[in-house]
Enzyme design. Structure first.
Site, PDB file in Angstrom:
ATOM      1  N   ARG A  16       9.473   1.231  -1.530  1.00 52.72           N
ATOM      2  CA  ARG A  16       8.842   2.541  -1.713  1.00 52.72           C
ATOM      3  C   ARG A  16       9.864   3.460  -2.368  1.00 52.72           C
ATOM      4  NH1 ARG A  16       7.755   1.027   3.734  1.00 52.72           N
ATOM      5  NH2 ARG A  16       5.538   0.641   4.147  1.00 52.72           N
ATOM      6  N   LYS A  72       9.237   3.132   7.172  1.00 53.17           N
ATOM      7  CA  LYS A  72       8.460   4.095   7.948  1.00 53.17           C
ATOM      8  C   LYS A  72       8.724   3.919   9.437  1.00 53.17           C
ATOM      9  CE  LYS A  72       4.625   4.784   4.713  1.00 53.17           C
ATOM     10  NZ  LYS A  72       3.160   4.703   4.532  1.00 53.17           N
ATOM     11  N   HIS A 106       5.008   3.802  -7.273  1.00 50.55           N
ATOM     12  CA  HIS A 106       4.177   2.931  -6.445  1.00 50.55           C
ATOM     13  C   HIS A 106       3.489   1.849  -7.269  1.00 50.55           C
ATOM     14  CE1 HIS A 106       3.747   3.026  -2.168  1.00 50.55           C
ATOM     15  NE2 HIS A 106       2.477   2.662  -2.223  1.00 50.55           N
ATOM     16  N   ARG A 114       5.743  -1.032  -7.204  1.00 58.73           N
ATOM     17  CA  ARG A 114       5.645  -1.717  -5.911  1.00 58.73           C
ATOM     18  C   ARG A 114       4.379  -2.587  -5.862  1.00 58.73           C
ATOM     19  NH1 ARG A 114       6.828  -1.367  -0.197  1.00 58.73           N
ATOM     20  NH2 ARG A 114       4.976  -1.016   1.104  1.00 58.73           N
ATOM     21  N   HIS A 143       4.709  -3.663   5.898  1.00 54.40           N
ATOM     22  CA  HIS A 143       3.398  -3.266   6.407  1.00 54.40           C
ATOM     23  C   HIS A 143       3.275  -3.626   7.884  1.00 54.40           C
ATOM     24  CE1 HIS A 143       1.395  -3.487   2.156  1.00 54.40           C
ATOM     25  NE2 HIS A 143       2.031  -2.350   2.366  1.00 54.40           N
ATOM     26  N   TYR A 163      -3.968  -6.803  -1.869  1.00 56.07           N
ATOM     27  CA  TYR A 163      -3.414  -7.411  -3.074  1.00 56.07           C
ATOM     28  C   TYR A 163      -4.098  -8.723  -3.421  1.00 56.07           C
ATOM     29  CZ  TYR A 163       0.109  -3.823  -2.612  1.00 56.07           C
ATOM     30  OH  TYR A 163       0.728  -2.605  -2.518  1.00 56.07           O
TER      31      TYR A 163
END
Length: 304
Positions: free
Chosen positions: A145, A169, A239, A242, A265, A274
């Site tokens: 990210r 995150k 992004h 990514r 994730h 994806y």
């Protein structure tokens, strides 16, 4: 809402470790909902399902997309779940409210050729161009990210074994591999460009011309400029690179669980989007190159 909101935001910051930008988004969503209730003289602790539904309808009438309205509802849900558990609220008015319907929005990606052109766009004869080449290579090689790559400490990548340590995150750490090409450009940046930029003994890996840490905003500007120089027609953001990393890995046979770990994730359902991109691209390739893809075919002849 004005009285209770700070408790929830403190919970998000301390217990869940959310970033300042994410906290600001929650605050904006919930303050807006609080003002809606205040105009109608409804206390947050006494709001009902109709109040929430009317608020969502008001947002949609002002042109807010279904996806954005769904995000707002998620913010309100989170607040009421916390309020019922910790603030003495009697009930959660969002429990029976359905999420606004959203269509499947596939991530935008680059072709492998466009990625190659983008990576070659920086002028590597200059220190800043060498820095930018190293950043782009590492971002595509590891699927980072933008907040992760600009926040990397100088000791995050191990160039010898080809892994980078990421704090993502919620403060969660993960190790992500990168290939020889990214390793080469990292070595050249660390040896030939970073020492001259590091005027303040910065702990950060990627530095600005003034020796400060690279900012998200500046990297967005750079990647847009390099996209134009590379002939990428669509608007390019960090992004997109990514997304391209993830899609290209899947197209070349990567395991979905491994991709989930590399992307950081929490839920594999996020990663599965994806697979839809790969199927969509497969359909386009088939339609373009199969000789009978666009022919309706003749009618069957029924024997007499």
């Amino acid at each position: 809402m004005e009285r209770d909101l700070p408790y929830y935001l403190d919970h998000l910051a301390v217990e869940r470790g959310l970033s300042g930008a994410t906290l600001a988004a929650y605050r904006g969503d919930l303050e807006s909902f609080g003002k809606f209730l205040a105009v109608r003289r409804v206390e947050a602790s006494r709001a009902g399902r109709k109040d929430v539904s009317r608020y969502l309808a008001a947002l949609r009438s002002r042109g807010l997309s279904s996806r954005s309205a769904s995000r707002v509802l998620s913010s309100v849900r989170g607040f009421y779940a916390f309020a019922v558990a910790h603030l003495g609220f009697a009930e959660d008015p969002t429990s029976d409210v359905s999420n606004p319907r959203t269509g499947l929005s596939l991530p935008k990606t680059l072709t492998e050729g466009e990625v190659e052109a983008l990576l070659e766009a920086p002028d590597v004869s200059t220190p800043l161009g060498l820095r930018d080449r190293a950043m782009l290579e590492l971002m595509y090689a590891s699927g980072l990210r933008v907040s992760e790559i600009v926040g990397l400490p100088a000791d995050a990548p191990d160039v010898e074994i080809g892994v980078v340590r990421i704090t993502g995150k919620g403060g969660k750490q993960r190790l992500v591999p990168f290939g020889r090409a990214a390793g080469r450009w990292l070595r050249e940046y660390l040896a030939g460009a970073r020492p001259g930029l590091d005027r303040r003994r910065s702990p950060h890996l990627f530095l600005s011309a003034r020796g400060a840490a690279m900012t998200r905003q500046r990297f967005w500007q750079l990647i847009e400029g390099y996209g134009r120089a590379a002939g990428v027609r669509s608007r390019l953001t960090p992004h997109v690179l990514r997304h391209s990393f993830a899609t290209h890995l899947l197209e070349h046979g990567a395991d979905l669980r491994a991709l989930q770990m590399m992307l950081g994730h929490a839920d594999i359902a996020t990663t599965q989007i994806y697979t839809q991109v790969s199927r969509s691209r497969l359909r386009r390739v088939y339609d373009e190159f199969h000789p009978r893809a666009r022919k309706a075919g003749g009618r069957a002849k029924i024997g007499r």
